[in-house]
Design an enzyme around this catalytic site. Structure first.
Site, PDB file in Angstrom:
ATOM      1  N   GLN A   1       0.829  -1.214   0.000  1.00  0.00           N
ATOM      2  CA  GLN A   1       0.000   0.000   0.000  1.00  0.00           C
ATOM      3  C   GLN A   1       0.862   1.262   0.000  1.00  0.00           C
ATOM      4  O   GLN A   1       0.533   2.257   0.657  1.00  0.00           O
ATOM      5  CB  GLN A   1      -0.959  -0.006   1.188  1.00  0.00           C
ATOM      6  CG  GLN A   1      -2.173  -0.899   0.982  1.00  0.00           C
ATOM      7  CD  GLN A   1      -3.102  -0.408  -0.128  1.00  0.00           C
ATOM      8  OE1 GLN A   1      -3.168   0.779  -0.434  1.00  0.00           O
ATOM      9  NE2 GLN A   1      -3.818  -1.332  -0.742  1.00  0.00           N
ATOM     10  N   SER A   2       1.957   1.253  -0.735  1.00  0.00           N
ATOM     11  CA  SER A   2       2.842   2.418  -0.785  1.00  0.00           C
ATOM     12  C   SER A   2       2.187   3.593  -1.518  1.00  0.00           C
ATOM     13  O   SER A   2       1.722   3.450  -2.655  1.00  0.00           O
ATOM     14  CB  SER A   2       4.132   2.024  -1.505  1.00  0.00           C
ATOM     15  OG  SER A   2       4.842   3.182  -1.882  1.00  0.00           O
TER      16      SER A   2
END
Ligand SMILES: *Cc1c(COP(=O)(O)O)cnc(C)c1O
Length: 347
Positions: free
Chosen positions: A88-89
């Site tokens: 989930q960068s």
């Protein structure tokens, strides 16, 4: 003092000479938060610097950082940008977005840094946006392994080169020039102008401290421009013992890059890991409370990985007995993450 150092632009050395792509409209708002101020006792005026509203694909602090990375990529004639990060960068999402805006492709490598098997974590939030943007996604099976992940990304870049592409790798591990931090040197200048224009007496800024590019860039820029406003970094990834030296090191690297004196003293580097538990990418009850408080007082959306932890630190600072001046919260964004963390936020 040389003539160059006397001029305001000269105070930031080579900054204006380095390649920079323009990805958002500055300045971002500096907004007073009356309801949160009251909820925190009303003693100190609380402000938010809306870096969650940096225009592109749901915004965030990485837009400022990418102006310098993608500027360099363009200067090198790259046609493909590569980055590695957590599933989930936000950085990966915004790299995919910035690449598209500048007419490039992107390759994103996912690292398994967070033990979360919820399908929303793996498909919604930032991941969904990357798919819509048409980024090429790769998976790296290991967790905390900066060197290994970088090596694998380098191999993907080499494969692209063999195929006739011109790849540019965004290098995030220590030891690389901290180009992204320059985005926050610029932000420091912008924020000081806003503080001066609004005639605010500010005696604290609270910011997330992850890779440290935001924290170090902001702190370095403030000191280079003669401001002594204290900056507190809220650890979101490593404990304070590891993060403090990292920020100090980053500041030295920024000085080198800009070829100016480093005016950040060791005691200027303030970090706390009081809001880090249970670890990177996981939020405590206190952090979830801070997220709900910001939403229910100011309709501010914060994520459990970064800005929520930072808000927990901000609220705790605001409620302390000492200090009178205004406090500024740097909203670094991360809002798409709330859709990937639905289980935590609705538990
Ligand atoms: C990456 C990120 C941070 C941390 O910024 P660094 O420059 O890596 O320290 C904070 N907030 C959000 C939303 C982020 O995406």
């Amino acid at each position: 003092m040389t003539d160059r150092e006397k001029t305001p632009s000269g105070a930031l050395g080579r900054l204006a000479e380095l390649p920079r792509a323009r990805l958002f409209h500055a300045p971002t708002h500096l907004e007073f938060m009356p309801n949160l101020t009251a909820a925190c006792g009303g003693k100190r005026a609380l402000y938010v610097k809306r870096d969650d509203l940096t225009d592109m694909a749901f915004g965030g602090n990485k837009v400022r950082q990418l102006e310098f990375y993608l500027g360099e990529a363009q200067a090198q004639g790259a046609d493909t940008v590569l980055i590695t990060g957590a599933v989930q960068s936000n950085f990966a999402r915004l790299t995919a977005a910035g690449a598209r805006k500048l007419g490039m492709e992107s390759h994103i490598q996912w690292e398994e840094r967070v033990a979360k098997q919820d399908p929303r974590y793996r498909n919604s939030g930032n991941v969904l946006i990357e798919r819509i943007l048409g980024a090429t996604l790769h998976s790296y099976p290991l967790g905390e392994d900066e060197t290994g992940a970088d090596r694998r990304l380098g191999e993907i870049a080499e494969e692209l080169r063999q195929a006739g592409r011109k790849p540019y790798v965004i290098p995030l591990a220590p030891g690389h020039a901290p180009l992204g931090a320059l985005g926050y040197v610029v932000a420091a200048r912008e924020l000081l102008q806003q503080i001066t224009a609004a005639e605010l007496a500010v005696d604290g800024i609270v910011v997330a401290s992850g890779s440290g590019a935001t924290h170090a860039g902001l702190l370095f820029g403030l000191r280079a421009l003669g401001s002594s406003i204290p900056v507190t970094g809220i650890c979101v990834r490593r404990d304070a013992a590891a993060q403090g030296p990292r920020i100090t090191q980053r500041c030295a690297e920024i000085a080198e890059l800009l070829q100016i004196k480093n005016r950040v003293a060791v005691e200027d580097v303030v970090v706390t890991d009081a809001f880090l538990a249970p670890g990177y990418g996981r939020a405590s009850e206190e952090v979830l409370d801070a997220i709900r408080l910001a939403a229910r007082t100011e309709a501010l959306m914060l994520d459990p990985v970064y800005s929520g932890k930072t808000m927990a630190g901000f609220v705790s600072t605001a409620r302390q007995a000492e200090g009178e001046g205004a406090l500024i919260f740097i909203h670094t964004g991360g809002t798409p993450g709330i859709f990937a963390y639905e289980d935590d936020l609705t538990a």
